[in-house]
Design a protein around this motif. Structure first.
Motif, PDB file in Angstrom:
ATOM      1  N   LEU A 160       0.793  -1.096  -0.050  1.00  0.00           N
ATOM      2  CA  LEU A 160      -0.162   0.056   0.134  1.00  0.00           C
ATOM      3  C   LEU A 160       0.787   1.426  -0.038  1.00  0.00           C
ATOM      4  CD1 LEU A 160      -2.720  -1.132   2.584  1.00  0.00           C
ATOM      5  CD2 LEU A 160      -2.954  -0.864  -0.003  1.00  0.00           C
ATOM      6  N   GLY A 161       2.220   1.124   0.171  1.00  0.00           N
ATOM      7  CA  GLY A 161       3.150   2.265   0.224  1.00  0.00           C
ATOM      8  C   GLY A 161       3.877   2.715  -0.869  1.00  0.00           C
ATOM      9  N   ASP A 162       3.816   1.698  -1.974  1.00  0.00           N
ATOM     10  CA  ASP A 162       4.328   1.940  -3.216  1.00  0.00           C
ATOM     11  C   ASP A 162       3.433   2.405  -4.406  1.00  0.00           C
ATOM     12  OD1 ASP A 162       7.207   1.034  -4.645  1.00  0.00           O
ATOM     13  OD2 ASP A 162       5.404   0.469  -5.861  1.00  0.00           O
ATOM     14  N   GLU A 163       4.256   3.327  -5.284  1.00  0.00           N
ATOM     15  CA  GLU A 163       3.345   4.056  -6.206  1.00  0.00           C
ATOM     16  C   GLU A 163       2.623   2.741  -7.356  1.00  0.00           C
ATOM     17  OE1 GLU A 163       4.368   7.491  -7.703  1.00  0.00           O
ATOM     18  OE2 GLU A 163       5.869   7.847  -6.501  1.00  0.00           O
ATOM     19  N   PHE A 164       3.342   1.975  -7.400  1.00  0.00           N
ATOM     20  CA  PHE A 164       2.864   0.819  -8.246  1.00  0.00           C
ATOM     21  C   PHE A 164       2.195  -0.291  -7.719  1.00  0.00           C
ATOM     22  CE2 PHE A 164       3.721  -3.410 -10.313  1.00  0.00           C
ATOM     23  CZ  PHE A 164       3.167  -3.311 -11.477  1.00  0.00           C
ATOM     24  N   TRP A 165       2.513  -0.769  -6.620  1.00  0.00           N
ATOM     25  CA  TRP A 165       1.954  -1.780  -5.986  1.00  0.00           C
ATOM     26  C   TRP A 165       0.694  -1.615  -5.215  1.00  0.00           C
ATOM     27  CZ3 TRP A 165       3.017  -6.595  -7.229  1.00  0.00           C
ATOM     28  CH2 TRP A 165       4.394  -6.759  -7.750  1.00  0.00           C
ATOM     29  N   VAL A 166       0.290  -0.298  -4.909  1.00  0.00           N
ATOM     30  CA  VAL A 166      -0.830   0.192  -4.512  1.00  0.00           C
ATOM     31  C   VAL A 166      -1.871   0.031  -5.399  1.00  0.00           C
ATOM     32  CG1 VAL A 166      -0.717   2.478  -5.096  1.00  0.00           C
ATOM     33  CG2 VAL A 166      -1.838   1.725  -2.935  1.00  0.00           C
ATOM     34  N   LYS A 167      -1.670   0.138  -6.524  1.00  0.00           N
ATOM     35  CA  LYS A 167      -2.644  -0.008  -7.812  1.00  0.00           C
ATOM     36  C   LYS A 167      -2.910  -1.712  -7.837  1.00  0.00           C
ATOM     37  CE  LYS A 167      -1.614   4.081 -10.470  1.00  0.00           C
ATOM     38  NZ  LYS A 167      -0.343   4.317  -9.729  1.00  0.00           N
ATOM     39  N   VAL A 168      -2.083  -2.485  -7.824  1.00  0.00           N
ATOM     40  CA  VAL A 168      -2.270  -3.678  -7.860  1.00  0.00           C
ATOM     41  C   VAL A 168      -3.250  -4.319  -6.532  1.00  0.00           C
ATOM     42  CG1 VAL A 168      -0.916  -6.237  -7.842  1.00  0.00           C
ATOM     43  CG2 VAL A 168       0.017  -4.185  -9.090  1.00  0.00           C
ATOM     44  N   SER A 169      -2.783  -3.595  -5.400  1.00  0.00           N
ATOM     45  CA  SER A 169      -3.403  -4.084  -4.241  1.00  0.00           C
ATOM     46  C   SER A 169      -4.863  -3.757  -4.232  1.00  0.00           C
ATOM     47  CB  SER A 169      -2.778  -3.368  -2.992  1.00  0.00           C
ATOM     48  OG  SER A 169      -1.363  -3.489  -2.994  1.00  0.00           O
ATOM     49  N   MET A 170      -5.232  -2.596  -4.940  1.00  0.00           N
ATOM     50  CA  MET A 170      -6.545  -2.172  -4.900  1.00  0.00           C
ATOM     51  C   MET A 170      -7.248  -3.029  -6.031  1.00  0.00           C
ATOM     52  SD  MET A 170      -6.737   0.214  -2.784  1.00  0.00           S
ATOM     53  CE  MET A 170      -8.335   0.590  -2.849  1.00  0.00           C
ATOM     54  N   ILE A 171      -6.741  -3.318  -6.906  1.00  0.00           N
ATOM     55  CA  ILE A 171      -7.281  -4.251  -8.038  1.00  0.00           C
ATOM     56  C   ILE A 171      -7.543  -5.437  -7.384  1.00  0.00           C
ATOM     57  CG2 ILE A 171      -6.867  -5.368 -10.316  1.00  0.00           C
ATOM     58  CD1 ILE A 171      -5.561  -2.849 -11.370  1.00  0.00           C
ATOM     59  N   ILE A 172      -6.551  -6.133  -6.792  1.00  0.00           N
ATOM     60  CA  ILE A 172      -6.838  -7.580  -6.262  1.00  0.00           C
ATOM     61  C   ILE A 172      -8.003  -7.227  -5.325  1.00  0.00           C
ATOM     62  CG2 ILE A 172      -5.848  -9.246  -4.477  1.00  0.00           C
ATOM     63  CD1 ILE A 172      -3.040  -8.545  -5.381  1.00  0.00           C
ATOM     64  N   PHE A 173      -8.142  -6.285  -4.232  1.00  0.00           N
ATOM     65  CA  PHE A 173      -9.161  -6.039  -3.524  1.00  0.00           C
ATOM     66  C   PHE A 173     -10.497  -6.065  -4.108  1.00  0.00           C
ATOM     67  CE2 PHE A 173     -12.119  -3.353  -1.111  1.00  0.00           C
ATOM     68  CZ  PHE A 173     -12.222  -4.159  -0.027  1.00  0.00           C
ATOM     69  N   MET A 174     -10.566  -5.432  -5.199  1.00  0.00           N
ATOM     70  CA  MET A 174     -11.708  -5.059  -5.932  1.00  0.00           C
ATOM     71  C   MET A 174     -12.269  -6.318  -6.600  1.00  0.00           C
ATOM     72  SD  MET A 174     -11.757  -1.202  -6.943  1.00  0.00           S
ATOM     73  CE  MET A 174     -10.105  -0.537  -7.056  1.00  0.00           C
ATOM     74  N   VAL A 175     -11.327  -7.104  -7.158  1.00  0.00           N
ATOM     75  CA  VAL A 175     -11.805  -8.344  -7.813  1.00  0.00           C
ATOM     76  C   VAL A 175     -12.355  -9.333  -6.775  1.00  0.00           C
ATOM     77  CG1 VAL A 175     -10.983 -10.432  -8.865  1.00  0.00           C
ATOM     78  CG2 VAL A 175     -10.223  -7.959 -10.017  1.00  0.00           C
ATOM     79  N   TRP A 176     -11.680  -9.401  -5.639  1.00  0.00           N
ATOM     80  CA  TRP A 176     -11.955 -10.325  -4.668  1.00  0.00           C
ATOM     81  C   TRP A 176     -13.621  -9.969  -4.234  1.00  0.00           C
ATOM     82  CZ3 TRP A 176     -13.203  -9.088   0.313  1.00  0.00           C
ATOM     83  CH2 TRP A 176     -13.469 -10.028   1.330  1.00  0.00           C
ATOM     84  N   LYS A 177     -13.685  -8.606  -3.861  1.00  0.00           N
ATOM     85  CA  LYS A 177     -14.881  -8.236  -3.468  1.00  0.00           C
ATOM     86  C   LYS A 177     -15.910  -8.266  -4.398  1.00  0.00           C
ATOM     87  CE  LYS A 177     -17.568  -5.429  -0.835  1.00  0.00           C
ATOM     88  NZ  LYS A 177     -18.466  -6.055   0.196  1.00  0.00           N
ATOM     89  N   GLY A 178     -15.643  -8.241  -5.576  1.00  0.00           N
ATOM     90  CA  GLY A 178     -16.846  -8.275  -6.649  1.00  0.00           C
ATOM     91  C   GLY A 178     -17.127  -9.805  -7.248  1.00  0.00           C
ATOM     92  N   LEU A 179     -16.313 -10.725  -6.855  1.00  0.00           N
ATOM     93  CA  LEU A 179     -16.451 -12.083  -7.581  1.00  0.00           C
ATOM     94  C   LEU A 179     -17.687 -12.790  -7.432  1.00  0.00           C
ATOM     95  CD1 LEU A 179     -14.268 -13.824  -9.184  1.00  0.00           C
ATOM     96  CD2 LEU A 179     -13.512 -14.897  -7.187  1.00  0.00           C
TER      97      LEU A 179
END
Lengths: 305, 462
Positions: A160-179
């Protein structure tokens, strides 16, 4: 005469019915005016002013200046870019959802339990699960990095602290939440496909992949279309996930979405006019993209009829 | 049948009208049928404060039962407050008494939302001389600038963001306690902190640090102590490119990058510097006056601790920021005399102040607004041990009143129309703190954005 009299009575009755009809339509209509039409008009007028919530809105009319400024606002384009990047999660969620739905579309023991499990994230409070995932993504103590360390011996990324990985984190979370939603929708789509299509194709010698490619995918395309439309509209409005998991908006605003920025402008910087303009621009973008989608649907959306 | 229809029509009408009356003006209910005055109060309070303040208002109502009918108290959270108040302003439905901070005061006055309290206080024949003047002055406005002129609000509280140290860690490492009247220089501070920064369980990772710094709250102290400021004196120009500012920022990030006496940016992301202080991993951390009750509670902070001063840079003087929020009165209130009385009571009632400052309860969430009470009963209770407070309580008052070695001031953002410029600066500061961009490059990058935002902010109220 008597005919006339009868007609007059009939029309009086019809008129009364008409009045009653109006009386019953009135509450939702007034509700629409008060809670939909009025705020929209209000926001539009606000978007033409320098209203800051404290000053007089109409005294600070500046025409389209807010819109002009938005087009050159680098931060706006950056957060719009972030918002679009998050939408990578939409096709990922669809593919995963379809695969799992196909797997679940059969009679096996405990299938109902399994379906329920996948749906739990959908019915859980967004804020609660977002806080949970903050811990999953924690740099030193998080579940993900613990697994990575156990498997590879290396320290995982600063999710959550890196400019690139924070986007990956958010995508993972949203996919999980919407699955769960994609699975349910695809399941209902799958169950609407008549068995004979598959049987006929099998007789013609079609393999499993061909059945999936040429029967399943085209015939669930209305579901895919529905999920694409709602996914894109919802995708442009992502806010709570980011606010909870990355309350600062991420290092260098790397996690910030359009609605997050809109909120900041309205309630932290007190630039209500500018925020209203942003809301309108966002609505226009959503409208255009949805319109394009509807125009394009004839090319790929197939129905059983 | 007819009745049913009539009833249905009535219901439909009620529903339709209900939509309007819900948003209608409520200033008409400023009085009860028998001529008593009603008041509406809108505040944000935390869970500790709410019962105390509600009790105070209840007492006020009982004492004025002959003139005051009902006092409607609406309480919200700090986060919700501004949004709700903006809604009330837009709807033209302000409560009689609500909060204002020094930052919004001039705008509220200029736009005609709040009433000058001075004539009402004169009419009541009361004086504000007993209040902390530094704080009271932040609610003065003369039509041009804040700080002088008539009084538009009375303080609800005055807070100080002091520095604190973990006594148990000092004992463990055998290091003498800091002197509460003689702040460390930067170099002394670094030397002391280095002694604390170590790997206590020998697992190869540092797990105890000299200090932890939360950027947005703890950089100011360095900037000001080096004679620099975020803005010019008229709060119109961003002045972060001065040598003093750059030097202060460099020294601040050096604590992490060069001297390594704080957790790294990544470590801070895993477990915040505040949590690490609570866990006893840091020798120094900040303590706001509102934190005292929590830090004195062994459940929250199971260590001995005391207050001290922030380290100094080139001016040799230790600085920190002050905070306050005040009660003001709506300019459209139908019951201004009563509202003014309530404000004066809430701000200065000795019993109420004894309760919130902990003189009677033992748990302090703020210091008393009244000088005599603060210097007298409050300090006596600390000395007697009936009020849970660290012994260096004078640090708070030294910062508040100012001495030759320390001073408190309000952050620049208190005097600008919004704090977006401040957000821009702090949003990317971790990049400097983790060494991915130099101080010079960072300032060159953000200063134009900050200036543009500040220009817009001033422009938005012109």
């Amino acid at each position: 005469m008597s005919n006339n009299g009868k007609r007059r009575r009939m029309s009086a009755a019809a008129l009364e019915e008409h009045r009653w009809g109006l009386a019953f339509v009135l509450p939702p209509f007034v509700g629409f005016l008060a809670f939909m039409a009025f705020p929209i008009v209000f926001a539009f007028i606000a978007s033409l002013t320098k209203w800051n919530g404290i000053n007089n809105m109409l005294d600070n009319f500046i025409g389209l200046a807010n819109y002009g400024k938005l087009l050159t606002d680098a931060k706006f384009w950056k957060v719009l870019g972030n918002t679009v990047i998050y939408m990578i999660g939409i096709p990922i969620g669809m593919i995963l959802g379809l695969i799992i739905a196909v797997g679940m579309n059969r009679k096996i023991r405990g299938i109902k339990v399994l379906r329920t499990l996948y749906y739990i994230p959908v019915i859980s409070s967004l804020v609660a699960v977002a806080i949970l995932w903050m811990w999953v993504f924690n740099y030193d103590y998080g579940l993900l990095n613990s697994i990575i360390k156990a498997l590879t011996g290396l320290h995982g990324p600063n999710w959550l602290g890196d400019e690139f990985w924070v986007k990956v984190s958010m995508i993972i979370f949203m996919v999980w939440k919407g699955l769960g939603t994609s699975i349910i929708l695809y399941l209902s789509g799958l169950q609407g496909i008549p068995r004979d299509y598959y049987e006929a194709a099998k007789i013609d010698g079609a393999t499993g992949w061909n059945l999936f490619r040429f029967i399943t995918i085209p015939l669930v395309s209305p579901v895919t279309f529905y999920m694409l439309i709602t996914g894109l509209i919802g995708g442009f409005q992502v806010f709570v996930e980011v606010l909870v998991m990355v309350p600062s908006g991420g290092l260098n605003n790397s996690a910030m979405t359009v609605v997050f920025y809109l909120y900041q402008k309205a309630f932290e910087s007190r630039q209500m006019g500018y925020a209203s303009a942003m809301a309108f621009l966002l609505a226009i973008i959503i409208f255009i993209i949805t319109a394009i989608n509807f125009k394009g649907q004839d090319r790929w959306v197939k129905t059983i009829d | 049948m007819k009745h049913k229809k009539a009833l249905a029509l009535l219901l439909a009408l009620v529903m339709a009208l209900g939509l309007f009356t819900a948003c209608g003006s409520s200033s008409s209910d400023g009085a009860t049928a028998d001529g008593k005055k009603n008041l509406k109060v809108f505040l944000f309070l935390n869970d500790h404060e709410a019962p105390i303040y509600k009790g105070m208002i209840q007492k006020f109502q009982e004492a004025h039962a002959d003139t005051i009918g009902n006092i409607d108290v609406q309480v919200t959270t700090r986060d919700e407050y501004d949004t709700t108040l903006t809604g009330m302003m837009t709807a033209g439905d302000l409560p009689d008494v609500f909060y204002v901070g020094p930052s919004a005061l001039s705008q509220y006055v200029e736009n005609g939302y709040i009433e000058d309290l001075t004539p009402y206080l004169a009419k009541m024949g009361v004086s504000t001389d007993g209040l902390m003047q530094e704080i009271l002055n932040s609610y003065r406005y003369d039509g041009e600038s804040a700080g002088s002129g008539d009084v538009y609000a009375l303080p609800k509280d005055a807070s100080v963001f002091a520095y604190a140290y973990n006594k148990d860690l000092f004992d463990k490492e055998g290091i003498p306690y800091p002197d509460p009247q003689d702040p460390y220089t930067y170099d002394e501070f670094v030397e002391v902190c280095k002694k604390f920064t170590k790997d206590t369980d020998n697992d190869g990772a540092i797990d105890q640090w000299g200090a932890g710094f939360a950027n947005a709250f703890m950089l100011y102290q360095f900037i000001w102590s080096n004679g620099a400021s975020f803005t010019s004196d008229d709060y119109k120009t961003i002045t972060i490119d001065t040598p003093e500012f750059k030097e202060a920022l460099q020294k601040y990030v050096d604590l992490t990058l060069v001297h390594q006496i704080t957790p790294t940016v990544e470590q801070d992301a895993s477990l915040g510097v505040y949590q690490r202080w609570l866990a006893g991993q840091e020798a120094f951390y900040a303590c706001g006056t509102w934190d005292v009750a929590a830090f004195m509670d062994p459940e929250t902070f199971p260590f001995n601790w005391d207050l001290c001063l922030y380290p100094t840079l080139s001016t040799g003087k230790s600085y920190t920021w002050l905070g306050t929020v005040g009660y003001c009165m709506s300019a459209k209130s139908p019951n201004k005399d009563e509202a003014a009385e309530l404000i004066y009571y809430l701000s200065t009632d000795p019993d109420g102040q004894r309760e919130v400052s902990g003189i009677t309860t033992g748990n302090s969430i703020q210091i008393p607004n009244i000088i005599d009470l603060a210097e007298g009963e409050f300090k006596d209770a600390v000395a007697a041990g009936t009020l849970k407070y660290p012994s260096n309580v004078d640090v708070i008052f030294d910062y508040m009143n100012g001495t030759d070695y320390c001073a408190g001031r309000f952050e620049e953002l208190n005097y600008t129309p919004n704090s977006e410029w401040h957000t821009i600066f702090f949003d990317g500061l971790d990049r400097v703190k983790n060494g991915s961009i130099s101080v010079d490059d960072y300032i060159a990058e953000v200063q134009p954005q900050m200036q543009e935002s500040l220009n817009e902010a001033w422009d938005s109220i012109s």
